[in-house]
Design a protein around this motif. Structure first.
Motif, PDB file in Angstrom:
ATOM      1  N   ARG A   1       0.728  -1.248  -0.010  1.00 18.70           N
ATOM      2  CA  ARG A   1       0.088  -0.054   0.039  1.00 18.70           C
ATOM      3  C   ARG A   1       0.980   1.415   0.116  1.00 18.70           C
ATOM      4  O   ARG A   1       0.401   2.170  -0.554  1.00 18.70           O
ATOM      5  CB  ARG A   1      -0.853  -0.145   1.036  1.00 18.70           C
TER       6      ARG A   1
ATOM      7  N   PRO B   1       2.734   2.774  -3.932  1.00 19.64           N
ATOM      8  CA  PRO B   1       2.249   3.909  -4.871  1.00 19.64           C
ATOM      9  C   PRO B   1       2.312   5.472  -4.275  1.00 19.64           C
ATOM     10  O   PRO B   1       2.448   6.212  -4.957  1.00 19.64           O
ATOM     11  CB  PRO B   1       0.643   3.428  -4.762  1.00 19.64           C
TER      12      PRO B   1
ATOM     13  N   THR C   1       1.473   1.115  -8.805  1.00 20.81           N
ATOM     14  CA  THR C   1       0.244   1.870  -8.580  1.00 20.81           C
ATOM     15  C   THR C   1      -0.810   1.068  -9.121  1.00 20.81           C
ATOM     16  O   THR C   1      -2.000   0.908  -8.692  1.00 20.81           O
ATOM     17  CB  THR C   1       0.222   3.270  -9.130  1.00 20.81           C
ATOM     18  N   ARG C   2      -0.945   0.560 -10.257  1.00 23.45           N
ATOM     19  CA  ARG C   2      -1.958   0.092 -10.722  1.00 23.45           C
ATOM     20  C   ARG C   2      -2.464  -1.331 -10.239  1.00 23.45           C
ATOM     21  O   ARG C   2      -3.706  -1.627  -9.808  1.00 23.45           O
ATOM     22  CB  ARG C   2      -1.850  -0.355 -12.421  1.00 23.45           C
TER      23      ARG C   2
ATOM     24  N   LYS D   1      -4.014  -0.620  -6.830  1.00 24.80           N
ATOM     25  CA  LYS D   1      -5.544  -0.325  -6.995  1.00 24.80           C
ATOM     26  C   LYS D   1      -6.310  -1.507  -7.338  1.00 24.80           C
ATOM     27  O   LYS D   1      -7.480  -1.592  -6.744  1.00 24.80           O
ATOM     28  CB  LYS D   1      -5.437   0.937  -8.078  1.00 24.80           C
ATOM     29  N   LYS D   2      -6.043  -2.188  -8.159  1.00 23.19           N
ATOM     30  CA  LYS D   2      -6.518  -3.432  -8.580  1.00 23.19           C
ATOM     31  C   LYS D   2      -6.767  -4.489  -7.447  1.00 23.19           C
ATOM     32  O   LYS D   2      -7.989  -4.929  -7.310  1.00 23.19           O
ATOM     33  CB  LYS D   2      -5.766  -4.401  -9.558  1.00 23.19           C
TER      34      LYS D   2
ATOM     35  N   GLU E   1      -6.957  -3.372  -4.227  1.00 18.32           N
ATOM     36  CA  GLU E   1      -7.978  -2.641  -3.389  1.00 18.32           C
ATOM     37  C   GLU E   1      -9.160  -2.822  -3.792  1.00 18.32           C
ATOM     38  O   GLU E   1     -10.282  -2.949  -3.045  1.00 18.32           O
ATOM     39  CB  GLU E   1      -7.604  -1.159  -3.179  1.00 18.32           C
ATOM     40  N   GLN E   2      -9.352  -2.793  -5.163  1.00 15.23           N
ATOM     41  CA  GLN E   2     -10.549  -2.943  -5.728  1.00 15.23           C
ATOM     42  C   GLN E   2     -11.416  -4.233  -5.537  1.00 15.23           C
ATOM     43  O   GLN E   2     -12.413  -4.613  -5.261  1.00 15.23           O
ATOM     44  CB  GLN E   2     -10.731  -2.661  -7.220  1.00 15.23           C
TER      45      GLN E   2
ATOM     46  N   LEU F   1      -7.826  -1.913 -15.149  1.00 16.64           N
ATOM     47  CA  LEU F   1      -6.979  -2.413 -13.901  1.00 16.64           C
ATOM     48  C   LEU F   1      -6.052  -3.699 -14.365  1.00 16.64           C
ATOM     49  O   LEU F   1      -5.455  -4.387 -13.811  1.00 16.64           O
ATOM     50  CB  LEU F   1      -7.218  -2.393 -12.739  1.00 16.64           C
TER      51      LEU F   1
END
Length: 672
Positions: A469, A472, A492-493, A496-497, A499-500, A606
């Motif tokens: 975490r 990024p 970073t991507r 995010k992936k 987390e989603q 993503l």
């Protein structure tokens, strides 16, 4: 005073000394190089370093200025090596004249030759040509290269203007038409190859030189000196400095530019010339013979190229690096010349016994030969007696982290990359990402039978979550040519992936991590090529966790196609390194390259869009590996390999395309 200021002073001083040397009748006159060549070399070296500083300045404008300086340095170095070529041709002619009889020298043919060369014999005329100021040759070469770079006409003015004017003009313009010039090779622009062998450009060669090879365009193959340091040719230390320095710098330029991936081909319009890997490597090997700073830098560059850059590639020429008898040159500079690299490393360690850089190269060499434990032992030894240079310590620590990752020592891997954060100002996002990925593997492998086991597992889950975490938050702090670093965008991507997915599936962040991110990193750094059989099997076991065979993973049935494609590619690369080629093909055919596969499903959002082009590249590698298996004719395998590689080369833009593009560029160079 900044690095840019110091380099600007060096450029100015070298330029002034070069002009002074050209006008001073008492200056040292080399039999090989024009007067002042040593200062021209220093000027080119300062321009090269200015180019590096400009590119690392994170400004696009400064980067373009840097490429312009690089181009000017290229032209100067090309002129110095052209002087060597003229000297070699003059020496060959002198040797031929020495074999003529006295009667032949008095013949009418000799008289005509003398009249065609006023002032004496061909040797004397050749000697006078060698004393032609270097700036004239530079101007000729710049005129030939200007068609590609559209440099301002100011470069054709006086010597003072040429040396002092470092402004960049019209960088964004490309000429609609270019003057033809003689070039015995091919020029590639935007994927279109033009045969220029029939082109011509008028030059100032006299009638007496018509028996010589015609002048060639920039980056052509000069007939360069390949004598050893103890040769009578290098009796003067100034000649030694110019020769070794020019070979070092020009060789490095040719090799580096030859590795530009297809995604960055537009840079060639700014630079105005193309690389030549084979010739560049030969120049570096020649420079490495000399016991000076240039020889040491050439040796370091060669070992770095073979042990690191070549380590990323898979499709390479077969190596048969041997010395032939007499003064014949060494052969096959492009594969991985194991014995010659070992001899070079031994020589360099003898010359510079206190340098830690050679220990780093020794560790890399051991890893290239699938001796990861030995490599790690060498790197561990550097931690007890650290280098006084912080940069060298950072390189050693980064390499230790990579080797620990390949050997599956996850604790050491995470520890090493966290230490890199303190030693280096660049790539913090990458360091935290790999450290977090290492803790993901520790989390997945940790047993849960006892309370102590569960506590250890929770600790690794917390560390993995923290590092992945935080990665990024460090992205974008350093840029290359005004763009984010590729791995910063990647990390970073990925975060995010996950987390989603964690929010959508209502699970912990660490459980939302899909196919092993550490195995993914191993693939991008081509660590599988360095593993032995047991280490490759461990990687297969790690990948097996993802496909639902491990009861600890109940989420595989919910995975999207890009995760399944990623698992297939990683598994195929591992199987190929184990020699299980058909199993690798089956894995790719099932999940990525099945007939009618819609690659659009692997793009956008993503998703991991690198999987499809990487699968095509991997199919090409498998064909290359199988070219002598007897199942098909070797030529048929090679043609099939070329087809897959060309598909990968034309894929377009995708994440980490520059890294995959380096593999593709090396493959195309091998197959060419």
């Amino acid at each position: 005073m900044t690095a840019s200021d110091r380099l600007a002073d060096a450029e100015t001083t070298a330029s002034a000394d070069h002009r002074k040397a050209q006008r001073d009748p008492n200056v040292f006159k080399s039999a090989i190089y024009p007067p002042g060549s040593e200062f021209a070399l220093c000027h080119a070296q300062s321009q090269l370093m200015s180019a590096v500083v400009g590119v690392l300045n994170e400004s696009l404008t400064e980067a373009i200025r840097g490429f312009y300086k690089l181009r000017k340095a290229f032209v100067t170095l090309d002129a110095i090596l052209d002087a060597e070529s003229k000297y070699m041709r003059g020496s060959s002619r002198k040797s031929l004249d020495g074999r003529r009889s006295v009667d032949s020298l008095r013949s009418s043919r000799s008289a005509q030759s003398t009249s065609a060369r006023p002032g004496g014999s061909g040797d004397e005329a050749a000697g006078r040509k060698l004393q032609k100021p270097l700036l004239d040759t530079v101007r000729q070469n710049e005129a030939r290269a200007a068609a590609s770079a559209n440099i301002s006409a100011k470069s054709q003015t006086s010597a003072e203007d040429d040396d002092e004017d470092d402004e960049f003009f019209d960088a964004d313009e490309v000429p609609e038409s270019t003057p033809k010039q003689r070039y015995e090779g091919h020029l590639e622009v935007n994927g279109v190859t033009e045969d220029l062998a029939q082109s011509s450009l008028d030059d100032d060669t006299s009638n007496g030189d018509q028996d010589l090879a015609p002048p060639r365009a920039l980056s052509s193959n000069h007939q360069n000196l390949d004598h050893d340091p103890d040769s009578d040719v290098f009796s003067n230390p100034i000649d030694v400095f110019v020769h070794s320095g020019a070979n070092l710098c020009f060789g490095l330029l040719l090799v580096m530019i030859s590795m530009i991936p297809p995604a960055f081909s537009k840079l060639l319009f700014i630079i105005g010339f193309h690389g030549d890997r084979e010739r560049g490597l030969r120049l570096l090997w020649q420079a490495s013979k000399f016991h000076n700073i240039n020889g040491a830098m050439a040796g370091l560059s060669l070992l770095g190229f073979y042990n690191a850059v070549i380590g990323f590639a898979d499709i390479l020429p077969e190596s048969s690096m041997t010395k032939t008898s007499g003064n014949a040159p060494e052969q096959d500079v492009q594969g991985y010349p194991k014995e010659r690299c070992e001899a070079l490393l031994k020589d360099m360690r003898t010359r510079h016994p206190k340098s830690h850089l050679w220990l780093l190269e020794e560790a890399r060499m051991a890893a290239m030969n699938r001796r990861l434990s030995a490599s790690l032992s060498i790197l561990e030894s550097t931690t007890t007696k650290k280098s006084p240079l912080r940069q060298v310590e950072a390189l050693n620590m980064f390499e230790r982290g990579l080797q620990a990752m390949y050997i599956h020592d996850y604790e050491l891997c995470a520890e090493s990359f966290i230490k890199c954060v303190k030693l280096n100002n660049w790539s913090h996002a990458l360091y935290y990402y790999i450290a977090g990925a290492a803790h993901v593997e520790l989390y997945r492998k940790c047993p849960v039978q006892t309370a102590a086991d569960r506590a250890t597992r929770d600790k690794h889950a917390a560390r993995a979550t923290e590092y992945l975490r935080v990665a990024p938050t460090h992205a974008g702090k350093k840029k290359f040519m005004a763009r984010q670093l590729p791995f910063d965008v990647f990390a970073t991507r990925k975060a995010k992936k996950w987390e989603q997915r964690a929010a959508a599936w209502d699970i912990a962040f660490v459980d939302a991590v899909g196919v092993s991110p550490l195995e993914e990193m191993i693939m991008f750094w081509n660590g599988y090529r360095r593993m032995d059989q047991s280490q490759l099997q461990t990687s297969l076991d790690n990948l097996a966790w993802s496909d639902g065979r491990d009861p600890a993973n109940s989420l595989w049935k919910r995975e999207e196609r890009d995760e399944r494609a990623m698992l297939a590619v990683l598994r195929a690369v591992t199987l190929r390194n184990l020699g299980r080629w058909q199993d690798a093909v089956d894995a790719l055919d099932k999940e990525v390259l099945a007939p009618g596969a819609d690659f659009a499903e692997l793009k956008g959002g993503l998703r991991d869009d690198w999987t499809a082009p990487m699968a095509h590249y991997e199919m090409g590698v498998i064909c290359w590996m199988r070219r002598k298996d007897g199942v098909k004719a070797e030529g048929e395998w090679v043609r099939e390999c070329e087809e897959w590689i060309e598909k990968a080369a034309r894929w377009g833009s995708y994440e980490l395309d520059a890294r995959v593009g380096m593999k593709v560029a090396t493959a195309r160079d091998t197959l060419r």
